[in-house]
Scaffold this active site. Structure first.
Site, short mmCIF file in Angstrom:
data_model
loop_
_atom_site.label_atom_id
_atom_site.label_comp_id
_atom_site.label_asym_id
_atom_site.label_seq_id
_atom_site.Cartn_x
_atom_site.Cartn_y
_atom_site.Cartn_z
N SER A 134 -2.45 -5.31 4.37
CA SER A 134 -3.35 -4.23 3.97
C SER A 134 -3.82 -4.53 2.56
CB SER A 134 -2.61 -2.89 4.01
OG SER A 134 -3.35 -1.88 3.34
N TYR A 147 4.57 2.54 1.59
CA TYR A 147 3.79 1.74 2.54
C TYR A 147 3.27 0.49 1.85
CZ TYR A 147 -0.10 0.16 5.40
OH TYR A 147 -0.96 -0.61 6.15
#
Length: 275
Positions: A134, A147
């Site tokens: 990501s 995350y």
């Protein structure tokens, strides 16, 4: 044509990558916690699709999926570590249980998949590992620190793996998507910890609100993302990192600029600590 091994293949970006690979004539070993979900995603699935149940937190299931794939297709050329989910909450707000569960999937799930698939790629002296990270693994933000940390870990693993596998003829790429119109912001793909500490309302609150508002409104086209991912496996010199989306490029450039400014500003102090 290549044989692909994709985790988290029943929905989201994993499903789009699987669809794109099949559309180009490749074969796909498509895994998910429930193989029936994969079959539902591809009701007209060709013989080149093998749906297998495999939870990435269960090494035995992954080993069985690899064995089934090799029995069906004889080889594995591309490994896509896509299975994972998001977690929202200020760092202090996230419970130990939630943090460990996240890392079990997003980090240790990748390691489990690599241990299951890399012996085949090493024996072949060829292949390509695609770790779906990501942009938050390169430049994270308030409210998604845990995350981001899981994806930062994936960055480190990918960098080291790149150096370890290159002499064996195996490529490694970490994909850094920005926001794409998948179900990633849906409750099925992201866990939200309660906003339990009022002091973090200013820092993490806006991110919580933005994620809620943007579900289904992300700027990126997942089909174009899948095409870009499959494209790089067909090049002779694929990149270590592939950013996807204008928002990802903007965040990466902003962090690079910040690091450069801080390095220049504090260079004297940094160098003064040396011998």
């Amino acid at each position: 044509m290549s044989v692909w091994f994709v985790t988290g293949a029943s929905r989201g970006l994993g499903a789009k990558i699987t669809q794109e690979a099949l559309g180009r004539g490749h074969s796909v070993i498509a895994t998910a916690r429930d193989a029936a979900a994969v079959r539902r995603a591809y009701p007209d699935s060709p013989e080149r699709l093998l749906a297998v149940s495999a939870d990435v937190t269960e090494p035995g299931q992954l080993a069985a999926a690899v064995e089934a794939g090799l029995a069906a297709f004889g080889r594995i050329d591309v490994v896509v570590n896509n299975a994972g989910y998001g977690l929202v909450g200020a760092v202090e707000e996230v419970s130990d249980k939630a943090a460990r569960a996240l890392f079990d999937v997003n980090v240790f799930g990748v390691l489990n998949t690599l241990r299951a698939t890399l012996p085949t790629l090493r024996a072949q002296r060829s292949g390509h590992v695609l770790n779906i990270g990501s942009v938050g693994g390169f430049a994270t933000a308030p409210g998604v620190g845990l995350y981001g940390a899981s994806k930062f870990a994936l960055e480190g693993i990918s960098e080291a793996l790149h150096g370890e596998l290159a002499p064996l003829g195996i490529h490694v790429t970490i994909v850094e998507p920005g926001g794409f119109r998948t179900d990633f912001l849906h409750s099925s793909s992201i866990q939200v910890e309660p906003a339990s500490i009022a002091d973090y309302a200013a820092g993490a609150g806006p991110v919580r609100e933005a994620l809620t508002r943007n579900d289904g409104r992300q700027p990126g086209d997942p089909e174009k993302a899948a095409k870009a991912v499959v494209d790089i496996t067909e090049t002779t010199d694929p990149p270590l990192r592939l950013q996807l989306g204008a928002d990802a490029v903007e965040r990466v450039e902003a962090k690079l600029d910040l690091v450069r400014r801080e390095l220049d500003a504090w260079r004297h102090e940094a160098l003064a600590t040396g011998i």
